[in-house]
Write an enzyme that holds these catalytic residues in place. Structure first.
Site, PDB file in Angstrom:
ATOM      1  N   SER A 259       0.812  -1.225  -0.098  1.00 51.93           N
ATOM      2  CA  SER A 259       0.144   0.081  -0.055  1.00 51.93           C
ATOM      3  C   SER A 259       0.958   1.365  -0.088  1.00 51.93           C
ATOM      4  O   SER A 259       1.925   1.312   0.532  1.00 51.93           O
ATOM      5  CB  SER A 259      -0.974  -0.053   1.178  1.00 51.93           C
ATOM      6  OG  SER A 259      -0.212  -0.070   2.490  1.00 51.93           O
ATOM      7  N   GLU A 266       6.426   9.031   0.056  1.00 50.49           N
ATOM      8  CA  GLU A 266       6.920   7.793  -0.139  1.00 50.49           C
ATOM      9  C   GLU A 266       7.702   7.358  -1.559  1.00 50.49           C
ATOM     10  O   GLU A 266       6.904   7.253  -2.375  1.00 50.49           O
ATOM     11  CB  GLU A 266       5.901   6.542   0.037  1.00 50.49           C
ATOM     12  CG  GLU A 266       5.252   7.001   1.467  1.00 50.49           C
ATOM     13  CD  GLU A 266       3.547   6.313   1.362  1.00 50.49           C
ATOM     14  OE1 GLU A 266       3.101   5.962   2.577  1.00 50.49           O
ATOM     15  OE2 GLU A 266       3.214   5.930   0.390  1.00 50.49           O
ATOM     16  N   ASP A 295      -3.100   4.408  -3.899  1.00 47.75           N
ATOM     17  CA  ASP A 295      -4.211   5.589  -3.371  1.00 47.75           C
ATOM     18  C   ASP A 295      -4.185   6.887  -4.130  1.00 47.75           C
ATOM     19  O   ASP A 295      -5.178   7.528  -3.990  1.00 47.75           O
ATOM     20  CB  ASP A 295      -4.356   5.569  -2.014  1.00 47.75           C
ATOM     21  CG  ASP A 295      -5.652   5.077  -1.397  1.00 47.75           C
ATOM     22  OD1 ASP A 295      -6.426   4.371  -2.401  1.00 47.75           O
ATOM     23  OD2 ASP A 295      -6.107   5.369  -0.370  1.00 47.75           O
ATOM     24  N   LYS A 479      -9.300   5.758   4.010  1.00 45.40           N
ATOM     25  CA  LYS A 479      -8.216   5.851   3.883  1.00 45.40           C
ATOM     26  C   LYS A 479      -7.371   4.586   3.729  1.00 45.40           C
ATOM     27  O   LYS A 479      -7.596   3.807   2.771  1.00 45.40           O
ATOM     28  CB  LYS A 479      -7.420   6.446   5.276  1.00 45.40           C
ATOM     29  CG  LYS A 479      -7.853   7.611   5.603  1.00 45.40           C
ATOM     30  CD  LYS A 479      -7.708   8.368   6.780  1.00 45.40           C
ATOM     31  CE  LYS A 479      -8.190   9.802   7.136  1.00 45.40           C
ATOM     32  NZ  LYS A 479      -7.714  10.381   8.450  1.00 45.40           N
ATOM     33  N   ASP A 711      -6.019  -1.498  12.119  1.00 46.20           N
ATOM     34  CA  ASP A 711      -5.146  -2.796  12.328  1.00 46.20           C
ATOM     35  C   ASP A 711      -5.437  -3.489  13.681  1.00 46.20           C
ATOM     36  O   ASP A 711      -6.067  -4.693  13.578  1.00 46.20           O
ATOM     37  CB  ASP A 711      -3.720  -2.340  12.235  1.00 46.20           C
ATOM     38  CG  ASP A 711      -3.238  -1.288  13.016  1.00 46.20           C
ATOM     39  OD1 ASP A 711      -4.036  -0.816  13.828  1.00 46.20           O
ATOM     40  OD2 ASP A 711      -2.108  -1.063  12.869  1.00 46.20           O
TER      41      ASP A 711
END
Length: 1006
Positions: A259, A266, A295, A479, A711
Site C-alpha cells: 500500500s 513515499e 491510493d 484511507k 489494524d
C-alpha cells in the site's frame, strides 16, 4: 580376536543386531571353516546374500558353506562381508597407533565390509537381498522404504520458556502485587496532614499506576517460543509422492499487498525495492501474486513499477541462482561485509558486477521519472494546443493533461488537477503488469540473457498487478482500510489466494524463507483455526543509541511474545499474513467460550450453530438468509463464488487422523486458467467507490472502518469471534522497514496510535464489551490498549509532584518513615528483578528497556495527553483537533545518515514536556535556596523532593538532547538564560514566601 596363521584369518566382525544378523537355522546344516584357527561355538552362517543365496552362505570369518554342508569356497565371494578373498593390509596397519586395538572402522572401509540390512545403512545394490526370481519372503525385492516407517511430522511446535526463568518471574509478579497492595493500604491510612492536597494527588496517581501495571503485566504470565520444520513442509507439499507424481508444488496461493499513497512522501525507489524483494522470495512463482495499491493514482508510481517489473526479469533469476540475501537490491548492495562469503559459483563476481551496474542504471531511471513525466506532459500539451490552432478550432484546450508513454491520457491523478483527474476524483485503474507465469518450472539456458548464464535456473517472475481504486467527491474512502478492502476484492477476482500478506511500501522481505515459516503454522494440524500470522517489525536506519525507542523491542519481543501464549498477538498494521476466509468475517471451524469470573471454564461450542446466543457480530454468516446477497459482500457474483474456493484451498492437508477440516493431498496441483478480459473488467468494477454501499465491508467484512488504528480493531474483531493468531519470530529478521528518527515525527506517530486507542475505548470495540470467546488475559491486553493513553493524565501530575513538594516545602509523606522507605525499596527491587527476568526470556537488552521507559514518560506527557484531549473533545463536543508541524529546520549535514535525528521541528506537543522540565529545574533551585537560607534546614524534605525531581528529569534526557541538536552545538546563550531565569525565580519565591523556621515536634511548634 583369536590367533591364527594369517593376519586376520580368525577375526570376527561384531555385527550389530540388524534383521539379517540372527542365528541361522536353515537348510545349510552345521557350518564348517577352512580357516586355520577352527570355528567358535557361536559362529553361525548368515542369512542368504548375493544372487544365489540358496547355495552361498558366508561365514563371519570368510568361510562359505554350500547347501549340502560342504566347506567349499565360493568362486564369487560377496565382497561386502567376505574377507578371505579380499587383499587386505597387514594387521599391524589395522592397529590403532596409540591403543594397539584393532581398528574396526578402518577394516570395514578397506575391505568394503557392510553393516547388513536396515534403516541405518543400505548397500548400493538395492537388489542384493532379493531372490533369484526377484521375489523374496515379502513377495518382492527388499527395499529400504520397507524397513523405514516414516512417522507423521508436525510442521510447527511450541517451545516452552525454561521453568528456571518463568517460575521465578511469576513468583516476582505475585510478590510485587502483594507489595503494591500493602503499600497502597499503608499510604491510604497514613496521610500527610500538613499537605493533604499533595498527599491526595499522589495517592490517586499511585492507585492508577498500580492498576495500569497490572493490566500490562498480567498478559505476560505465559510467554512461549515457537519453532517450525521447513524440511517437513517441503516433504509434504513439494516432494514426489503417489498423489503428486511430478513433484509440483501443492502449496496454496498467496496474495501479497503493498500500500502506498503519495510518491512524493513515499519515494518510488523505496516502493520498487520492496516489490523486487517480494517477487524474488522463495515461494513457488505460480502461487505468488503481488498487488500494489496506489491510493494517489500517480503516474510516477505507475511508471516506477513498470521499470521495476523490467528489472525483475534479471534480478529474480540472479537471486535464485546465487541464493542472494536480502533480496532488496538497495539493502543487498549497501550491506557491509564480504559479498563473496559463502558463494561457490565461479561466475558470481561477474554476475554481481553486471547486475550492480544494471541496478545503478535502474535507480537513475527511477530518479529521473518525475522530470521525464513533466517534460512529456508539457510537450504533449503544447502539441495539442498547436494542433487545435492549426485546425482553427473554437475551443483551444486549456487543461494541462498528464500523458502516458504511449501518447494517451493518464486515467489517474494529473500533475495539474482537473475534473476526473484529481487526487480525490479519478477512475479505477487495474493493470496486470506481469501475467501469471507457467505452472511448471521454466529453466533458463545460456541464450536466455546475453550477459548472465541462467542455465538450470527458474526464470519465471510472479504475477504483479497495479491497482488504484476509484475516488469521487462525496464518498468516504476510509484511507488505508478502504484501500486494503479494495485490494482484497480485486485479488479475489484475479488470483483468489487463500492467504494474504500485507506490507507498507517501506517494508521489504529480509528473509526469503519467512513466508514458508508462516505457512508451517497455517498448514499444520489445527492451523485452520488461525486467522493471521504476525511478524515482529524490525527497522533500519535507526541511530545506534535508539534515542527515542524506535525499535520498540519491549513491545515486539516482550508483550507480543507473551500474547502468543494466550490467544495470539495483536495485528500491528504490516508484516501480517492473513487467512482470507477469516478476513471475510466468518467464524472459525472450532472455538471455545471462556466462562466464569476470569474465564476459567472452557466450553467448546459450535460456531455454526443456528441457535447460538450473542451479538449479531458473532452469528455465523451462513445462518443469515441470502448471505451471498449484496448486503454482505456486494453485487459481484464472481467475487461471491470465490469465497468457498478460498476456504477450501486454505485448509491443512488431511494426512493424519488428528487433522480436522483438512483437504486431500494434491488438490492444488491443477494449473490456474489464464486471465481474460471479463475477469479483469470485473476486478475494475469491485474497486469502484460505490461498490461498498449497502454492504458490510468495513463493518464486519474486511478491514474495519472508524478508527485511526484500523489494524488493532481488525485483529480484535477476529479474536472476538474465536480465531487464534500466531507470532512468528524467525532467526533471521523476516521483514525490515524504516521508522522516523526525528523527535517530532516520532511524537506524531505515537499521537496517531494513542488517538486510535482513545477511539477504541469510546467505541463498541472496547474490550469491556467483548464476547466470551476472548480469553480473560487476552481481554486484559485489549483493555490496556484502550486505557493506556489515559495514564498521561496521572503521569503529568506525578511528574509535577516533586516540583510542588519543593515549592511548598512539603512532601507526599509526613516524614521519610522507615516503613515508607522499605516499601519503596521492595517495590523497586522487584521491578528490577522482573526486568532482568523479562530480558532473559524475551531477549531484549537492558539499554532497550531503559530507552522504552524514558520514551514512555516523554510520550505519556505529550502525545498521549494530546490524544486524550482530542478524543474527549471529539466524543463530548464533536470537535476534532489536529496537531501539525508549524516550523521545520533544514538538515545540517546531508552526508550524515542520521542528520534527520538532529532536526528541530517545532510542534505544540513540545509544550507539556518543556513545562515539566522547566518547572522541575526552577523547583530544585527554589528548594535548595529555601533549605540553605533557612535557620533550621529540613534536609529530609529537600532530599525526597530533590531525588524524585532528578528522577523525572532523567527520563526527559533524550527529549532535552533532541532539542539541543548536535552535540557541542548548543548555544551558550541557552545555558546563560536558563541560569539567570532559575536564580531570578528562586529569589522572587523566597521574597514572596520566606522559609518557615518552625519545626513540628510532638505537636508543639518550635
Amino acid at each position: 580376536m583369536s590367533g591364527g596363521g594369517s593376519d586376520y584369518a580368525n577375526y570376527t566382525v561384531l555385527m550389530p543386531p540388524t534383521p539379517d544378523n540372527q542365528p541361522y537355522s536353515g537348510g545349510g546344516g552345521a557350518p564348517s571353516s577352512t580357516s586355520a584357527g577352527g570355528s567358535k561355538p557361536d559362529d553361525f552362517p548368515l542369512p542368504p546374500y548375493g544372487p544365489s543365496a540358496s547355495t552361498k552362505l558366508v561365514n563371519r570369518r570368510g568361510g562359505a558353506g554350500g547347501d549340502d554342508g560342504a566347506g567349499g569356497v565360493s568362486g564369487k565371494m560377496d565382497r561386502r562381508l567376505s574377507t578371505a578373498r579380499v587383499p587386505a593390509p597387514s594387521k599391524s596397519l589395522l592397529l590403532r597407533s596409540q591403543t594397539g586395538d584393532f581398528d574396526h572402522n578402518r577394516w570395514l572401509f578397506e575391505t568394503k565390509g557392510t553393516y547388513g540390512i536396515g534403516n541405518a545403512y543400505w548397500p548400493q545394490d538395492n537388489n542384493a537381498y532379493a531372490d533369484d526370481d526377484g521375489g523374496g519372503a515379502g513377495g518382492g525385492p527388499v527395499k529400504m522404504e520397507d524397513l523405514v516407517d516414516k512417522p507423521w511430522k508436525p510442521l510447527s511446535r511450541k517451545v516452552a520458556i525454561p521453568p528456571g526463568i518463568l517460575s521465578p518471574y511469576r513468583l516476582l509478579v505475585l510478590v510485587r502485587f502483594i507489595s503494591l497492595f500493602l503499600f497502597l493500604i499503608w499510604r491510604a491510612t497514613n496521610p500527610n496532614l500538613d499537605a493533604l492536597w499533595l498527599w491526595g494527588i499522589s495517592i490517586v496517581c499511585e492507585f492508577w499506576f498500580a492498576f495500569s501495571w497490572l493490566l500490562d503485566q498480567m498478559p505476560k504470565l505465559n510467554p512461549i517460543n515457537r519453532a517450525v520444520d521447513l524440511a517437513a513442509l517441503q516433504e509434504k507439499f513439494e516432494s514426489v509422492t503417489p498423489t503428486n507424481p511430478t513433484g509440483r508444488s501443492d502449496l496454496p496461493g498467496l496474495d501479497v499487498f503493498i500500500s502506498t499513497a503519495d510518491p512524493y512522501k513515499e519515494p518510488p525507489l523505496t516502493t520498487a525495492n520492496s516489490l523486487l524483494s517480494i517477487l524474488s522470495t522463495e515461494y513457488p512463482a505460480e502461487k505468488l501474486f503481488v498487488y500494489i495499491s496506489d491510493d494517489g493514482g500517480a503516474l510516477l508510481t505507475f511508471e516506477a513499477m513498470a521499470e521495476a517489473c523490467e528489472f525483475a526479469k534479471v534480478w529474480v533469476p540472479f537471486c535464485r541462482k546465487h541464493s542472494i540475501e536480502p533480496r532488496n537490491p538497495d539493502s543487498y548492495f549497501n550491506q557491509k561485509g564480504d559479498p563473496t562469503k559463502g558463494k561457490k559459483r565461479p561466475d558470481f563476481v561477474k554476475d554481481r558486477r553486471w547486475i550492480k551496474r544494471e541496478y545503478d542504471e535502474f535507480k537513475v531511471r527511477i530518479n529521473g521519472l518525475a522530470d521525464l513525466i513533466r517534460r512529456r506532459a508539457n510537450a504533449m500539451n503544447a502539441r495539442e494546443r498547436k494542433l487545435a490552432r492549426d485546425k482553427q478550432a473554437a475551443d483551444v484546450p486549456t487543461v494541462k493533461a498528464t500523458w502516458m508513454a504511449d501518447g494517451t491520457h493518464w486515467p489517474g491523478t494529473w500533475l495539474d488537477s482537473a475534473p476526473d483527474h484529481a487526487k480525490g476524483d479519478h477512475a479505477s485503474i487495474v493493470q496486470v503488469m506481469i501475467k501469471n507465469p507457467h505452472y511448471d518450472v521454466v529453466p533458463g539456458d545460456a541464450a536466455s540473457h546475453p550477459y548472465l548464464d541462467f542455465t538450470g535456473v527458474d526464470v519465471r517472475v510472479p504475477m504483479f498487478v497495479y491497482l488504484s481504486r476509484e475516488k469521487r467527491p462525496g464518498y468516504d474512502h476510509n484511507k488505508k482500510a478502504g484501500a486494503m478492502n479494495a485490494m482484497v476484492r480485486a485479488s479475489a477476482i484475479l488470483s483468489n489466494g487463500p492467504f494474504m500478506l500485507n506490507f507498507d511500501c517501506d517494508h521489504y522481505i529480509y528473509n526469503c524463507m519467512a513466508i514458508r515459516e508462516a505457512m508451517c503454522y497455517m498448514l499444520d494440524r489445527g492451523g485452520d483455526r488461525i486467522c493471521y500470522i504476525q511478524f515482529p517489525q524490525r527497522f533500519e536506519g535507526i541511530d545506534p543509541s535508539d534515542r527515542y525507542a524506535n525499535h520498540n523491542t519491549v513491545f515486539f519481543d516482550g508483550n507480543m511474545r507473551a500474547l502468543d501464549g494466550l490467544q495470539g498477538p495483536m495485528y500491528v498494521g504490516t508484516g501480517c499474513l492473513f487467512r482470507r476466509y477469516a478476513v471475510y468475517g466468518f467464524n472459525p471451524p472450532r472455538t471455545n467460550e471462556y466462562r466464569g469470573i476470569y474465564g476459567q471454564v472452557k466450553v467448546p461450542i459450535d460456531p455454526h450453530s443456528h441457535h447460538h446466543p450473542g451479538p449479531e457480530e458473532l452469528r455465523p454468516l451462513p445462518e443469515h438468509p441470502d448471505h451471498e446477497a449484496p448486503q454482505r459482500f456486494g453485487k459481484s457474483k464472481m467475487f461471491i463464488e470465490t469465497i468457498a474456493v478460498a476456504e477450501y484451498q486454505g485448509r491443512p492437508l488431511q494426512d493424519h487422523p488428528s487433522v480436522q477440516n483438512g483437504r486431500p493431498p494434491g488438490a492444488l496441483l491443477m494449473p490456474r486458467p489464464p486471465l481474460d478480459a471479463a475477469t479483469v473488467a470485473e476486478s475494475v468494477a469491485v474497486v469502484s467507490c460505490w461498490y461498498e454501499d449497502g454492504t458490510e465491508w468495513g463493518l464486519r467484512v474486511g478491514w474495519i472502518y472508524g478508527s485511526v488504528t484500523e489494524d488493532v480493531v481488525t485483529g480484535y474483531r477476529m479474536h472476538n469471534r474465536g480465531w487464534r493468531s500466531v507470532y512468528c519470530i524467525t532467526r533471521r529478521d523476516a521483514f525490515r522497514g524504516t521508522a522516523p528518527i526525528n523527535l517530532t515525527d516520532r511524537l506524531h506517530q505515537v499521537l496517531r496510535w494513542a488517538t486510535g486507542s482513545v477511539e477504541i475505548f469510546f467505541s463498541k470495540n472496547n474490550a469491556f464489551l467483548a464476547s466470551r470467546r476472548l480469553k480473560f488475559l487476552q481481554r486484559l491486553s485489549y483493555l490496556n490498549v484502550g486505557i493506556y493513553p489515559f495514564t498521561s493524565l496521572f503521569l503529568i501530575m506525578y511528574c509535577l509532584l516533586p516540583a510542588l513538594s519543593l515549592f511548598s516545602g512539603q512532601f507526599i509523606v509526613a516524614t521519610l518513615d522507615p516503613t515508607f522507605l522499605c516499601y519503596l525499596l521492595l517495590i523497586t527491587i522487584t521491578l528490577m528483578l522482573l526486568c532482568l527476568l523479562e530480558v532473559k526470556w524475551s531477549g531484549i537488552g537492558l539499554e532497550e528497556w531503559w530507552r522504552n521507559e524514558q520514551f514512555w514518560v516523554i510520550g505519556g506527557t505529550s502525545a498521549h495527553l494530546a490524544a486524550v484531549l482530542q478524543g474527549l473533545l471529539k466524543v463530548i463536543a464533536g470537535i476534532e483537533i489536529s496537531f501539525t508541524l508549524t516550523a521545520k529546520a533544514a538538515a545540517e549535514d546531508d552526508d550524515d545518515p542520521f542528520a534527520e535525528l538532529y532536526l528541530v521541528k517545532w510542534t505544540s506537543l513540545f509544550i507539556p514536556p518543556l513545562a515539566v522540565i522547566g518547572i522541575n529545574i526552577i523547583a530544585l533551585v527554589v528548594g535548595v535556596s529555601r533549605t540553605v537560607y533557612a535557620e533550621i534546614p529540613q534536609y529530609s524534605k529537600l532530599l525526597g523532593g530533590g531525588f524524585f525531581s532528578f528522577w523525572v528529569m532523567a527520563h526527559y534526557y533524550p527529549f532535552a538532547k533532541g532539542l539541543m541538536g548536535r552535540r557541542g552545538r548548543t548555544p551558550t546563550l541557552v545555558y546563560v538564560w536558563a541560569g539567570l531565569i532559575s536564580i531570578t525565580v528562586s529569589l522572587l519565591w523566597i521574597t514572596i514566601s520566606p522559609p518557615d523556621d518552625r519545626i513540628a515536634q510532638g505537636g508543639i511548634d518550635v
